[in-house]
Design a protein around this motif. Sequence first.
Motif, PDB file in Angstrom:
ATOM      1  N   ILE A 125       0.835  -1.203   0.000  1.00 58.23           N
ATOM      2  CA  ILE A 125       0.000   0.000   0.000  1.00 58.23           C
ATOM      3  C   ILE A 125       0.872   1.257   0.000  1.00 58.23           C
ATOM      4  CG2 ILE A 125      -1.705   1.322   1.330  1.00 58.23           C
ATOM      5  CD1 ILE A 125      -2.461  -1.477   2.556  1.00 58.23           C
ATOM      6  N   VAL A 126       1.888   1.246   0.869  1.00 60.71           N
ATOM      7  CA  VAL A 126       2.730   2.425   1.016  1.00 60.71           C
ATOM      8  C   VAL A 126       3.658   2.570  -0.193  1.00 60.71           C
ATOM      9  CG1 VAL A 126       4.425   3.572   2.490  1.00 60.71           C
ATOM     10  CG2 VAL A 126       2.577   2.243   3.528  1.00 60.71           C
ATOM     11  N   GLY A 127       4.213   1.434  -0.641  1.00 58.24           N
ATOM     12  CA  GLY A 127       4.957   1.382  -1.895  1.00 58.24           C
ATOM     13  C   GLY A 127       6.172   2.282  -1.985  1.00 58.24           C
ATOM     14  N   LEU A 128       7.017   2.296  -0.950  1.00 57.83           N
ATOM     15  CA  LEU A 128       8.206   3.144  -0.996  1.00 57.83           C
ATOM     16  C   LEU A 128       9.460   2.281  -0.985  1.00 57.83           C
ATOM     17  CD1 LEU A 128       7.220   5.744   1.783  1.00 57.83           C
ATOM     18  CD2 LEU A 128       7.010   6.045  -0.686  1.00 57.83           C
ATOM     19  N   ASP A 129      10.501   2.718  -1.715  1.00 59.62           N
ATOM     20  CA  ASP A 129      11.771   1.997  -1.607  1.00 59.62           C
ATOM     21  C   ASP A 129      12.516   2.473  -0.355  1.00 59.62           C
ATOM     22  OD1 ASP A 129      13.075   4.381  -2.120  1.00 59.62           O
ATOM     23  OD2 ASP A 129      13.406   3.926  -4.238  1.00 59.62           O
ATOM     24  N   ARG A 130      13.664   1.870  -0.107  1.00 59.22           N
ATOM     25  CA  ARG A 130      14.352   2.095   1.153  1.00 59.22           C
ATOM     26  C   ARG A 130      14.654   3.574   1.416  1.00 59.22           C
ATOM     27  NH1 ARG A 130      17.266  -1.171   4.709  1.00 59.22           N
ATOM     28  NH2 ARG A 130      18.724   0.081   5.912  1.00 59.22           N
ATOM     29  N   ALA A 131      15.174   4.237   0.394  1.00 57.84           N
ATOM     30  CA  ALA A 131      15.531   5.646   0.569  1.00 57.84           C
ATOM     31  C   ALA A 131      14.287   6.491   0.819  1.00 57.84           C
ATOM     32  CB  ALA A 131      16.272   6.150  -0.676  1.00 57.84           C
ATOM     33  N   ALA A 132      13.220   6.170   0.115  1.00 61.27           N
ATOM     34  CA  ALA A 132      11.974   6.938   0.291  1.00 61.27           C
ATOM     35  C   ALA A 132      11.375   6.674   1.669  1.00 61.27           C
ATOM     36  CB  ALA A 132      10.987   6.580  -0.803  1.00 61.27           C
ATOM     37  N   ARG A 133      11.555   5.433   2.154  1.00 61.41           N
ATOM     38  CA  ARG A 133      11.057   5.131   3.502  1.00 61.41           C
ATOM     39  C   ARG A 133      11.811   5.951   4.540  1.00 61.41           C
ATOM     40  NH1 ARG A 133      10.902  -0.351   1.641  1.00 61.41           N
ATOM     41  NH2 ARG A 133      12.839  -0.849   2.720  1.00 61.41           N
ATOM     42  N   ARG A 134      13.125   6.080   4.342  1.00 58.29           N
ATOM     43  CA  ARG A 134      13.907   6.868   5.294  1.00 58.29           C
ATOM     44  C   ARG A 134      13.468   8.336   5.259  1.00 58.29           C
ATOM     45  NH1 ARG A 134      19.455   6.345   3.792  1.00 58.29           N
ATOM     46  NH2 ARG A 134      19.348   4.326   4.834  1.00 58.29           N
ATOM     47  N   ASP A 135      13.260   8.854   4.063  1.00 56.99           N
ATOM     48  CA  ASP A 135      12.805  10.248   3.942  1.00 56.99           C
ATOM     49  C   ASP A 135      11.459  10.427   4.639  1.00 56.99           C
ATOM     50  OD1 ASP A 135      15.016  10.775   2.483  1.00 56.99           O
ATOM     51  OD2 ASP A 135      14.000  10.809   0.533  1.00 56.99           O
ATOM     52  N   ARG A 136      10.603   9.448   4.433  1.00 62.09           N
ATOM     53  CA  ARG A 136       9.267   9.518   5.041  1.00 62.09           C
ATOM     54  C   ARG A 136       9.382   9.455   6.571  1.00 62.09           C
ATOM     55  NH1 ARG A 136       4.783  11.441   5.643  1.00 62.09           N
ATOM     56  NH2 ARG A 136       3.061  10.112   6.285  1.00 62.09           N
ATOM     57  N   ALA A 137      10.298   8.608   7.069  1.00 64.42           N
ATOM     58  CA  ALA A 137      10.494   8.507   8.517  1.00 64.42           C
ATOM     59  C   ALA A 137      10.979   9.846   9.071  1.00 64.42           C
ATOM     60  CB  ALA A 137      11.479   7.398   8.851  1.00 64.42           C
ATOM     61  N   ALA A 138      11.887  10.504   8.335  1.00 65.29           N
ATOM     62  CA  ALA A 138      12.397  11.811   8.768  1.00 65.29           C
ATOM     63  C   ALA A 138      11.260  12.828   8.812  1.00 65.29           C
ATOM     64  CB  ALA A 138      13.509  12.273   7.823  1.00 65.29           C
ATOM     65  N   GLU A 139      10.399  12.775   7.796  1.00 63.45           N
ATOM     66  CA  GLU A 139       9.235  13.681   7.775  1.00 63.45           C
ATOM     67  C   GLU A 139       8.315  13.438   8.971  1.00 63.45           C
ATOM     68  OE1 GLU A 139       8.452  13.512   3.105  1.00 63.45           O
ATOM     69  OE2 GLU A 139       6.621  13.295   4.307  1.00 63.45           O
ATOM     70  N   LEU A 140       8.080  12.154   9.246  1.00 63.15           N
ATOM     71  CA  LEU A 140       7.187  11.813  10.360  1.00 63.15           C
ATOM     72  C   LEU A 140       7.772  12.290  11.684  1.00 63.15           C
ATOM     73  CD1 LEU A 140       6.120   8.255   9.170  1.00 63.15           C
ATOM     74  CD2 LEU A 140       4.553  10.174   9.579  1.00 63.15           C
ATOM     75  N   LEU A 141       9.086  12.150  11.837  1.00 57.71           N
ATOM     76  CA  LEU A 141       9.715  12.618  13.078  1.00 57.71           C
ATOM     77  C   LEU A 141       9.517  14.114  13.237  1.00 57.71           C
ATOM     78  CD1 LEU A 141      13.112  10.842  13.770  1.00 57.71           C
ATOM     79  CD2 LEU A 141      10.857  10.361  14.702  1.00 57.71           C
ATOM     80  N   SER A 142       9.689  14.856  12.159  1.00 60.86           N
ATOM     81  CA  SER A 142       9.525  16.302  12.331  1.00 60.86           C
ATOM     82  C   SER A 142       8.054  16.648  12.562  1.00 60.86           C
ATOM     83  CB  SER A 142      10.176  17.084  11.199  1.00 60.86           C
ATOM     84  OG  SER A 142       9.377  17.067  10.078  1.00 60.86           O
ATOM     85  N   LEU A 143       7.155  15.867  11.968  1.00 59.00           N
ATOM     86  CA  LEU A 143       5.717  16.070  12.206  1.00 59.00           C
ATOM     87  C   LEU A 143       5.369  15.926  13.688  1.00 59.00           C
ATOM     88  CD1 LEU A 143       3.129  16.479  10.435  1.00 59.00           C
ATOM     89  CD2 LEU A 143       2.854  13.995  10.481  1.00 59.00           C
ATOM     90  N   VAL A 144       6.051  15.006  14.391  1.00 57.67           N
ATOM     91  CA  VAL A 144       5.761  14.818  15.818  1.00 57.67           C
ATOM     92  C   VAL A 144       6.689  15.651  16.705  1.00 57.67           C
ATOM     93  CG1 VAL A 144       4.784  12.511  15.477  1.00 57.67           C
ATOM     94  CG2 VAL A 144       7.217  12.737  16.080  1.00 57.67           C
ATOM     95  N   GLY A 145       7.433  16.571  16.090  1.00 57.48           N
ATOM     96  CA  GLY A 145       8.223  17.517  16.871  1.00 57.48           C
ATOM     97  C   GLY A 145       9.599  17.023  17.273  1.00 57.48           C
ATOM     98  N   LEU A 146      10.139  16.027  16.521  1.00 57.23           N
ATOM     99  CA  LEU A 146      11.502  15.549  16.806  1.00 57.23           C
ATOM    100  C   LEU A 146      12.372  15.792  15.571  1.00 57.23           C
ATOM    101  CD1 LEU A 146      10.689  12.092  18.455  1.00 57.23           C
ATOM    102  CD2 LEU A 146      11.419  14.167  19.626  1.00 57.23           C
ATOM    103  N   GLY A 147      13.667  15.951  15.801  1.00 53.18           N
ATOM    104  CA  GLY A 147      14.577  16.222  14.685  1.00 53.18           C
ATOM    105  C   GLY A 147      14.846  14.962  13.878  1.00 53.18           C
ATOM    106  N   SER A 148      14.946  15.133  12.560  1.00 57.07           N
ATOM    107  CA  SER A 148      15.163  13.968  11.701  1.00 57.07           C
ATOM    108  C   SER A 148      16.580  13.404  11.858  1.00 57.07           C
ATOM    109  CB  SER A 148      14.897  14.335  10.248  1.00 57.07           C
ATOM    110  OG  SER A 148      15.688  15.454   9.914  1.00 57.07           O
TER     111      SER A 148
END
Length: 268
Positions: A125-148
């Motif tokens: 469903i999410v369909g991201l490769d490894r690098a895109a998953r890492r980018d997405r994780a960094a985005e999610l961290l900043s969304l919850v107020g933590l540094g990527s």
Amino acid sequence: MPEPVLEIRNVSKTYTGRRGLFGKSDPVDALRDVSLTVARGESFGLVGESGSGKTTLTRSILRLEQPSSGQILFHGNDMAALSPRSLRRLRARIQIVFQDPYASLNPRMTIEDIVTEPMLIHRDIVGLDRAARRDRAAELLSLVGLGSQLLRRHPHEFSGGQRQRIGIARALASGPELLLLDEPTSALDVSVQAQVLNLLIELQDRLQLTYFFISHDLAVVRYLCTRVALIHHGRIIEEGETNRIFDAPQTEYARTLISAAPEVRVPA
Ligand SMILES: Nc1ncnc2c1ncn2[C@@H]1O[C@H](COP(=O)(O)OP(=O)(O)OP(=O)(O)O)[C@@H](O)[C@H]1O
Ligand SMILES: [Mg+2]
């Protein structure tokens, strides 16, 4: 009323059989004929004391537990009738945040691994490769107020409030619309609790989330929830708009609970 996201219809759950070291115990009626409807975009609060059946209901929604009777519908689909594949797709849309941010994050995993895990589980469903998953994780961290830059760290390097933010980032990773929040702030200090609650309010608004929020803390529920149901020994005692329940409780149980509650403390 907006479209129902979650409908719980006449759900009962009786635990039977063995439990613990000492063999067979008496059957426990953990849920008794529970019916509730959660509408899109609302914060629905389920309040009850310890052992009242809150976690059993949450686990039943996720189908980690089979109800003994009754139905649970997600967008009108009976979850028990779905094929394993459809159930898996649907599971990406319902995520959970647990009570204990210490126990719920694997200490050996990095934050990146923790936050990207749901993207892997739901990669069809999410369909991201490894690098895109890492980018997405960094985005999610900043969304919850933590540094990527914290992606390579491990859970023990974080405080309780930060860990719960990581737990929230993980819950958001598969792009859910419904979050089940099982006492997400009750293990945290009061000041940190307020920050996490405010984060949840902000995220709900930004991401159009629906919350099913479980708590024994009436002050927290009053702050966050638009509607509330009170559960006692597995049975819904009273349900309604939050203000109505607090200002004009209809049942003796609700009156007792509300009068025993500490002064409603509005987090900063
Ligand atoms: N796996 C199980 N086997 C047998 N009984 C269980 C099981 N899980 C829960 N129960 C019982 O079911 C009842 C409801 O438990 P549940 O964990 O849903 O309550 P809760 O409202 O989440 O409580 P708490 O606030 O302490 O988390 C309790 O009497 C509990 O002992
Ligand atoms: Mg519980």
